[in-house]
Design an enzyme around this catalytic site. Sequence first.
Site, PDB file in Angstrom:
ATOM      1  N   CYS A   1       1.009  -1.145   0.004  1.00 42.64           N
ATOM      2  CA  CYS A   1      -0.255   0.096  -0.432  1.00 42.64           C
ATOM      3  C   CYS A   1       0.676   0.872   0.183  1.00 42.64           C
ATOM      4  O   CYS A   1       2.308   1.323   0.461  1.00 42.64           O
ATOM      5  CB  CYS A   1      -0.552   0.180   0.898  1.00 42.64           C
ATOM      6  SG  CYS A   1       0.121   0.348   2.851  1.00 42.64           S
TER       7      CYS A   1
ATOM      8  N   CYS B   1       2.409   1.973   3.491  1.00 44.10           N
ATOM      9  CA  CYS B   1       3.928   0.750   3.781  1.00 44.10           C
ATOM     10  C   CYS B   1       4.849   2.313   2.858  1.00 44.10           C
ATOM     11  O   CYS B   1       6.531   1.907   3.186  1.00 44.10           O
ATOM     12  CB  CYS B   1       4.091  -0.230   2.825  1.00 44.10           C
ATOM     13  SG  CYS B   1       1.942  -0.696   3.223  1.00 44.10           S
TER      14      CYS B   1
ATOM     15  N   ASP C   1      -2.249  22.963 -35.194  1.00 47.55           N
ATOM     16  CA  ASP C   1      -1.321  22.751 -35.469  1.00 47.55           C
ATOM     17  C   ASP C   1      -1.747  22.877 -37.232  1.00 47.55           C
ATOM     18  O   ASP C   1      -2.614  21.049 -36.984  1.00 47.55           O
ATOM     19  CB  ASP C   1       0.397  22.920 -35.445  1.00 47.55           C
ATOM     20  CG  ASP C   1       0.681  22.857 -36.347  1.00 47.55           C
ATOM     21  OD1 ASP C   1       0.896  24.353 -36.500  1.00 47.55           O
ATOM     22  OD2 ASP C   1       1.710  22.347 -37.209  1.00 47.55           O
TER      23      ASP C   1
END
Length: 710
Positions: free
Chosen positions: A22, A25, A401
């Site tokens: 996680c 951690c 462009d």
Amino acid sequence: MENHTQHQADDKQVFRVQGFTCTNCAGIFEKNVKNLPGVKDAQVNFGASKITVFGHTTVADLEKAGAFESLKVTPEKERVIEKKEPFWKENGNVILSFILLIAGYALGKQFGEESLFSSVAYGAAIVLGGYELFIKGIKNLFRFQFDMNVLMTIAVIGAAVIGEWGEGATVVILFAISEVLERYSMEKARQSIRSLMDIAPKEALIRRDGTEVMVGADDIQVGDIMIVKPGQKLAMDGVVVKGSSTVNQAAITGESIPVSKAIDDEVFAGTLNEEGLLEIRVTKTVEDTTISKIIHLVEEAQAEKAPSQALVDRFAKYYTPAIMITAILLAIIPPLVIGGNWGEWIYRGLALLVVGCPCALVISTPVSIVTAIGNAAKRGVLIKGGIHLEEAGRISAVAFDKTGTLTRGVPQVTDLVTFGENELEILKIASILEKGSQHPLASAILRKAEEGNVDFKADAEEFSSITGKGVKGRIGEQLYFIGSPKLFAELHASMESQAEIRIDELQKQGKTVMVLGTETSVLALIAVADEVRDSSKDVIRHLHELGIKKTIMLTGDNKATAEAIGNRLGIAEVKAELLPQDKLEFIKTLRTQYGNVAMVGDGVNDAPALAASTVGIAMGGAGTDTALETADIALMGDDLSKLPYTMSLSRKTLKIIKQNITFSLGIKVLALLLIVPGWLTLWMAIFADMGATLIVTLNSLRLLRVHQGK
């Protein structure tokens, strides 16, 4: 700034980390590494499972710092062969613990809930399923790092103390199961990067001093000749020096149709040689290949926090301690003040502890971002950070462009109108005159002549350029002119009406017209146009369908040509005759009107405008470093059809992040409300928390399914 320079001077080491479960951690690991002797700073990249260390350290020290999570650390350059243990072996303790929980429940039914048999079974289930959790929890408790493990440890021990053995065992099992599932889903999200890494072979057949040897990718040098047989993948970037073939570049550009490659063509590592034998001169070392750059950019992108993630992290920082304090007060105050039952209120406090954990909330954003960026990279779209992904989801206007983006950037002769002369003869005269010209329109005429096998080897005499208008030269006895209609209007005092009508018609179609003639008459009109990309019209239509309010084309071309192309493509607005600085100013104006504006360009002359937009999207990806550097998002396949996909992926990501945050907070509020009447049991609390985490993760993994055409 000084700090940054300091980092540059330091030794920078990058390590891969296995075992993160996680974000929390990962944060603790980063903190531990920063405290190691010899380490000046460290940064963990959770999405890519990497840690960058500034200073000096060893793998053993790093693993010690990650011992609380049993993390495995390897230097980045080293190949990691992951040994896949069978599921039952890897999660044997969870399975055994689950069996003991069921046994405890059965014994409780047989001998009564409070019986010694069931308590022993439950106790064994708690110890077996939760010993890793307890070790981490107790260590972190003494360090005052209040994470999920601490909250769970307190809750389970508390439940056992007040005699709720069954509840404690259920909490441990649910927590262990959810950890297994969470690890699996996070692996799935990271898989997209891992598959990118395995694209390029790790060795290649190299010819050195007349002999052919297999050489590891790390030892191949620039200038080496690499031999690639049909059906093999290329290990390095380079230029073809011998042979021709078709090469599937899907791994880099996302385009599924193989591209023909012949001598002097550029090729990329990780692409697949289909039918011919190629000899390639290596042009880049292994860490500079396009695929390495892509992997590096994707990993960096996943480490960069998106705005909503930073917000959630800030919230969680204050939220967790607040929940702990509230839980303690809930357990102590009612028994002391209103004489409530200690057991009952401690139980409620424990339930609040468990349900209050912000796991689902903290993971809601990073998993979505990691998944979306990984998915995009596989499909040839490089998104250089969570922030750009979120911003692309909020775009309301897109500026393009023209040259090289909506059009191919290669002018073609579209019409040849002759007045009584032979077409091939006209092409021959035009080609001889234009041979020495540098003008892009000249190259279109020469290409047309080559296609018609016209011989234009002869040279014009008395050749001279008429600045800004055209060229003249003598071929045989005749003096010819080729140039703009303006030049002939001056030469002849007026143009013949027939020629004038045709010129007008062609210009209205968006073509540039050149006139070929003598001092007295017009012999032919040559119309040239920049070919519009086949995909452009569909892309504009898709964007409008997605709800983009405004599409604008920016070009330096003349108004008539620009508007003809604009109408053909269905673009809402056309701005013509712009210089690069005008494009920049126009983007700034657009931002004040529409807020979030994307600019799509080729990354070379559009760099200022790309930088000024909310999200700069560069075309031309593979091989053009400028595109990779200046843009926030790069379309690697030089393929505009990836733009709607990118927009819909970004919008889907935003939607999923919002769903995740709303859902994880909603579940919390609902569970907290259930505490008031005392209906929330411990196992319901963990179920709510873990269920939320899993649903949030699985919801994020839906982003793997977004693809072109969706």
